[in-house]
Design an enzyme around this catalytic site. Sequence first.
Site, mmCIF file in Angstrom:
data_model
loop_
_atom_site.group_PDB
_atom_site.id
_atom_site.type_symbol
_atom_site.label_atom_id
_atom_site.label_comp_id
_atom_site.label_asym_id
_atom_site.label_seq_id
_atom_site.Cartn_x
_atom_site.Cartn_y
_atom_site.Cartn_z
ATOM 1 N N PRO A 2 -21.058 26.924 4.680
ATOM 2 C CA PRO A 2 -20.278 26.151 3.750
ATOM 3 C C PRO A 2 -20.941 24.842 3.361
ATOM 4 O O PRO A 2 -21.214 24.001 4.199
ATOM 5 C CB PRO A 2 -18.989 25.876 4.508
ATOM 6 C CG PRO A 2 -19.222 26.333 5.913
ATOM 7 C CD PRO A 2 -20.661 26.614 6.051
ATOM 8 N N GLU A 3 -21.146 24.705 2.094
ATOM 9 C CA GLU A 3 -21.570 23.428 1.521
ATOM 10 C C GLU A 3 -20.399 22.948 0.675
ATOM 11 O O GLU A 3 -19.329 23.552 0.715
ATOM 12 C CB GLU A 3 -22.852 23.615 0.698
ATOM 13 C CG GLU A 3 -23.964 24.237 1.533
ATOM 14 C CD GLU A 3 -25.262 24.475 0.768
ATOM 15 O OE1 GLU A 3 -25.580 23.677 -0.118
ATOM 16 O OE2 GLU A 3 -25.940 25.470 1.051
#
Length: 276
Positions: A2-3
């Site tokens: 996850p960014e």
Amino acid sequence: MPELPEVETIVRALRDGGRGGSSLKGRLVSGVELFWPKTLASPALADFSTQIIGQTIDDVKRRGKYICLQMQSGWLLIHLRMTGDLRVEEIAQTGYLPHDRFALIFSDGGRMVFNDARKFGRVWFDKTPENIFNKLGMEPFDDSFTPAVFSESIKNKKKQIKTLLLDQSFIAGLGNIYTDESLHRAGIHPLRMASSLTEQEVENLFNAIRSTLQEGISRNGASIDWVYRGGEFQNNFRVYQKTGQACLVCGNIIERIVVGQRGTHFCPICQPERVV
DNA sequence: CCTGAAACCTGTCTGC
DNA sequence: TGCAGACAGGTTTCAG
């Protein structure tokens, strides 16, 4: 996994419903389950439970890659690191899944479960989020993040631009995917020294960061392998994990190098190492 | 102070 | 088929 775009997608679902679950807002916490002790960074479980149980979730927000559940007594902060994911289940579920590490139990019978195969993810609770937020850099979609501010902050940095963009205390939210994609859009080689960028390159990079993240959000993030599902941005990658394939812009072959221990993908024609 | 490597972890895929 | 090795969306810690 996850960014910023993936975290933003998850936050919107937790706040407004969607992604297979309904909203967390207004839910009353009645219990806590912790299956992998290290997942709870602080405080200790006893204190944590005391602070959380009986609280209602007022709002769900994002700062950098942190998911923030705002309650009356303080903030529950969650970082998904590499493989973390959150899901909301309704009614009484039969059991937990492999890699479930932590869960908030709600008084209505539902629960929010933190699943994390690699166990890197962490949860914190604090009266104020400032202890963590203060270490984070510029927020890409904040009004205070402007080309002028970006230019001023970047011009004296003696670091390779790829490494700098991954530094969360410089700018918060970019990870390996969106850094490589942003640098390609901006036409900047990942090994360029930050301080060597021209005004035009800095402006291009500013625009590239925002447009890349915005496209990621609009496609609900990127789903590359068994981690994180539902995103579509992986279908629009220009360089990330496209080593050996043709650049969509110029047709040259995408190369892979290692920068700061991270796999780095770029087009040697679109992103020349030296400014001509 | 800065930089780079190692550590934290498990799962998947590739090549021999 | 088995197995070793490389690699993976991130961050912290430690050595030099």
